[in-house]
Design an enzyme around this catalytic site. Structure first.
Site, PDB file in Angstrom:
ATOM      1  N   ASP A   2       6.424  71.147  19.183  1.00 24.92           N
ATOM      2  CA  ASP A   2       5.221  70.715  18.823  1.00 24.92           C
ATOM      3  C   ASP A   2       4.412  71.571  20.074  1.00 24.92           C
ATOM      4  O   ASP A   2       4.910  72.232  21.381  1.00 24.92           O
ATOM      5  CB  ASP A   2       5.491  69.427  20.012  1.00 24.92           C
ATOM      6  CG  ASP A   2       4.265  68.602  20.781  1.00 24.92           C
ATOM      7  OD1 ASP A   2       3.488  69.259  21.036  1.00 24.92           O
ATOM      8  OD2 ASP A   2       4.621  67.322  20.810  1.00 24.92           O
ATOM      9  N   HIS A  23       3.494  68.247  16.526  1.00 25.37           N
ATOM     10  CA  HIS A  23       3.576  67.103  16.994  1.00 25.37           C
ATOM     11  C   HIS A  23       2.908  66.096  16.514  1.00 25.37           C
ATOM     12  O   HIS A  23       1.890  65.255  15.827  1.00 25.37           O
ATOM     13  CB  HIS A  23       1.946  66.950  17.722  1.00 25.37           C
ATOM     14  CG  HIS A  23       1.527  66.550  18.767  1.00 25.37           C
ATOM     15  ND1 HIS A  23       2.173  66.355  20.131  1.00 25.37           N
ATOM     16  CD2 HIS A  23       0.508  65.798  18.972  1.00 25.37           C
ATOM     17  CE1 HIS A  23       1.673  65.272  20.525  1.00 25.37           C
ATOM     18  NE2 HIS A  23       0.284  63.951  20.250  1.00 25.37           N
ATOM     19  N   SER A  82       2.211  60.388  22.097  1.00 20.65           N
ATOM     20  CA  SER A  82       1.408  61.482  22.021  1.00 20.65           C
ATOM     21  C   SER A  82       0.891  60.601  23.516  1.00 20.65           C
ATOM     22  O   SER A  82       1.300  60.046  24.556  1.00 20.65           O
ATOM     23  CB  SER A  82      -0.153  61.612  21.892  1.00 20.65           C
ATOM     24  OG  SER A  82      -0.505  62.857  22.598  1.00 20.65           O
TER      25      SER A  82
END
Length: 190
Positions: A131, A163, A76
């Site tokens: 995601d 995610h 991320s």
């Protein structure tokens, strides 16, 4: 992830006020004006973290680790941080991995790469199609832009992955890491 011949360091982002959470403290690498690829980067907080992480890289280099034997990456925001760090400040690293990550459309990374003649670290990138926090299209756009600016990239798309990380993704990353940092034969015979 553990490797016999590779030292792994897991730095942690500091707690800082985070604009997408109305200024509440959050453990993030840098601030964002919003979670979107279509807004300016919070370059001051990005560059501040790049300075701190550069100290970590320089310490490893002072301890005898060649920069072309150092990989950086993250998940991320950590992947975004790694791309800023490598492509703007440390183009002599071995490689970068970015999992469920993206760069903003007018990223300082893109601006820096437009004026470089350096051979750039290879990028290993993964993203899930489900995601909802960091859209897969943002990761794909980042990959396409970096490739157009001379970065050797690989992009691995995982259907139905949100995610998060998957076992398959981690196994592919581990294979890539071992390929990028093979056992140094000259040191095994000493």
């Amino acid at each position: 992830m553990a490797f016999q011949h590779i030292k792994v360091i897991y730095p942690t982002a500091p707690a800082r006020p985070y604009t997408p959470k109305n200024g509440a403290l959050s453990t993030v690498w840098f601030d964002r004006y919003k979670i979107s690829n279509d807004c300016p980067e919070h370059i001051e907080s990005i560059d501040s973290m790049c300075q701190g992480l550069t100290e970590l890289i320089n310490d490893e280099a002072k301890n005898g680790i060649a920069k072309n034997r150092i990989l950086i990456g993250g998940f991320s925001m950590g992947g975004g941080m790694a791309m800023h760090l490598a492509y703007r400040f440390h183009p002599d690293l071995a490689g970068v991995f970015a999992l469920s990550s993206f760069l903003n459309k007018n990223s300082a990374v893109y601006q820096a790469l437009k004026s470089t003649e350096n051979v750039l670290p290879e990028l290993f990138q993964c993203h899930g199609t489900a995601d909802e926090l960091v859209l897969c299209s943002w990761g794909e756009e980042t990959n396409k832009m970096l490739k157009s600016l001379g970065v050797s990239t690989s992009l691995h798309i995982f259907p139905n992955l949100n995610h998060e990380l998957s076992r398959t993704e981690i196994e592919q990353l581990k294979t890539w890491i071992v390929k990028k940092l093979p056992v140094d034969v000259s040191k095994t015979n000493e």
